[in-house]
Scaffold this active site. Structure first.
Site, PDB file in Angstrom:
ATOM      1  N   ASP A  67     -12.301   3.531   7.684  1.00  0.00           N
ATOM      2  CA  ASP A  67     -12.272   4.076   9.044  1.00  0.00           C
ATOM      3  C   ASP A  67     -13.283   5.215   9.198  1.00  0.00           C
ATOM      4  O   ASP A  67     -13.858   5.685   8.205  1.00  0.00           O
ATOM      5  CB  ASP A  67     -10.852   4.552   9.422  1.00  0.00           C
ATOM      6  N   ASN A 136       3.536   8.698   9.365  1.00  0.00           N
ATOM      7  CA  ASN A 136       4.146   7.825  10.378  1.00  0.00           C
ATOM      8  C   ASN A 136       3.898   6.349  10.054  1.00  0.00           C
ATOM      9  O   ASN A 136       4.152   5.482  10.880  1.00  0.00           O
ATOM     10  CB  ASN A 136       3.594   8.168  11.770  1.00  0.00           C
ATOM     11  N   HIS A 138       0.898   4.944   9.311  1.00  0.00           N
ATOM     12  CA  HIS A 138      -0.404   4.379   9.673  1.00  0.00           C
ATOM     13  C   HIS A 138      -1.216   3.983   8.443  1.00  0.00           C
ATOM     14  O   HIS A 138      -1.066   4.548   7.354  1.00  0.00           O
ATOM     15  CB  HIS A 138      -1.196   5.302  10.612  1.00  0.00           C
ATOM     16  N   GLU A 143      -2.376   3.150  14.104  1.00  0.00           N
ATOM     17  CA  GLU A 143      -1.185   3.968  14.323  1.00  0.00           C
ATOM     18  C   GLU A 143      -0.013   3.048  14.729  1.00  0.00           C
ATOM     19  O   GLU A 143      -0.231   1.874  15.033  1.00  0.00           O
ATOM     20  CB  GLU A 143      -1.465   4.989  15.438  1.00  0.00           C
TER      21      GLU A 143
HETATM   22  C1  GLP Z   1      -5.704   9.435   7.619  1.00  0.00           C
HETATM   23  C2  GLP Z   1      -6.715   8.314   7.515  1.00  0.00           C
HETATM   24  C3  GLP Z   1      -6.288   7.258   6.547  1.00  0.00           C
HETATM   25  C4  GLP Z   1      -5.637   7.911   5.347  1.00  0.00           C
HETATM   26  C5  GLP Z   1      -4.333   8.523   5.760  1.00  0.00           C
HETATM   27  C6  GLP Z   1      -3.611   9.299   4.684  1.00  0.00           C
HETATM   28  O1  GLP Z   1      -5.564   9.965   8.867  1.00  0.00           O
HETATM   29  N1  GLP Z   1      -7.141   7.763   8.772  1.00  0.00           N
HETATM   30  O2  GLP Z   1      -7.370   6.454   6.181  1.00  0.00           O
HETATM   31  O3  GLP Z   1      -5.439   6.953   4.344  1.00  0.00           O
HETATM   32  O4  GLP Z   1      -4.480   9.307   6.930  1.00  0.00           O
HETATM   33  O5  GLP Z   1      -4.169  10.562   4.521  1.00  0.00           O
HETATM   34  P1  GLP Z   1      -3.828  11.517   3.311  1.00  0.00           P
HETATM   35  O6  GLP Z   1      -4.243  10.783   2.094  1.00  0.00           O
HETATM   36  O7  GLP Z   1      -4.631  12.759   3.534  1.00  0.00           O
HETATM   37  O8  GLP Z   1      -2.364  11.741   3.338  1.00  0.00           O
END
Ligand code: GLP
Length: 246
Positions: A67, A136, A138, A143
């Site tokens: 992403d 949440n 995602h 989302e």
């Molecule tokens: C983000 C990204 C994801 C990521 C996820 C977890 O917002 N868009 O690609 O895997 O949240 O993030 P984290 O590893 O910082 O908990």
């Protein structure tokens, strides 16, 4: 569904890096789908160390970012590109022409989404997709509510997901509320997927995603349908799972 559960985040990083290195050793020209975030930072550090020690060779690997934020120049410190550049590409001296990110500065973002999906298909699809999970549920910027049949698309980022990243922005700076993301259908098409989580803040959502109903309300629950999923957790993130997995 295969589980790897480690005692702590340090052992977690080694196990996650071993999974990625194993893929690259088995197929040196692998296509990897890369996630960004706090979860994957120690994984990339462990991988970089392996590459520097000559334990694995990434010179033929192709990567696709999961992403990217819309509305930021590529080298803004908060973009997935600059984060991966700092944590992985630059450290491991990956060939730059093997690195793929959606161009979120493109004039026609819908066309860029189609082009990214096509580029991925031309490379033969993803061999191993790395996935963090939001609190949440995602995956990428998919989302809650995102259809399971979504391809690469422009996504709205929820306020809660924006808050998690607030520290990457200067006070008063406008934070992006949109991103380009691989869709949930694209994600599950990967030949192997690795769901990655460590820390107690992921405990509840990991259990919900893997043992709760398969529903777009919890995007990561789609992974229950993946025929070749490895879940790599530390004890804290695994703590909410039923006994059979622990
Ligand atoms: C983000 C990204 C994801 C990521 C996820 C977890 O917002 N868009 O690609 O895997 O949240 O993030 P984290 O590893 O910082 O908990």
């Amino acid at each position: 569904m295969q589980f790897v559960i480690t005692a702590d985040p340090a052992a977690w990083a080694a196990a996650a890096a071993a999974e990625v290195a194993g893929q690259v050793k088995a197929r040196p020209d692998s296509v990897l789908g890369l996630a960004t975030g706090n979860t994957t930072a120690p994984l990339y550090a462990a991988l970089v160390a392996m590459i520097r020690r000559g334990e694995v060779d990434f010179s033929r690997v192709t990567t696709f970012a999961l992403d990217e934020y819309v509305g930021l120049p590529r080298d803004h410190r908060a973009t997935c590109w600059s984060r991966l550049q700092r944590e992985f590409y630059g450290q491991a001296a990956l060939p730059t022409d093997h690195i793929n990110h959606p161009d979120t500065q493109a004039a026609d973002l819908a066309a860029e989404c189609r082009a990214y999906e096509e580029r991925l298909a031309r490379c033969g699809g993803v061999d191993l997709q790395l996935l963090g999970i939001g609190e949440n549920g995602h995956l990428g910027f998919n989302e809650p509510g995102t259809p399971f049949d979504s391809l690469t698309h422009i996504a709205e980022i929820t306020r809660e997901s924006m808050l998690v990243r607030q520290a990457s922005y200067a006070p008063g700076e406008r934070q992006p509320h949109q991103g380009l993301t691989l869709g949930l259908k694209t994600i599950v098409q990967a030949r192997r997927a690795a769901l990655l989580a460590w820390g107690s803040n992921k405990r509840a959502i990991v259990a919900r995603a893997l043992e709760g109903p398969v529903t777009p309300d919890v995007p990561a629950s789609i992974l229950q349908r993946h025929p070749n999923l490895v879940v790599i957790l530390d004890e804290s993130a695994a703590g909410g799972l039923g006994r059979r997995q622990r």
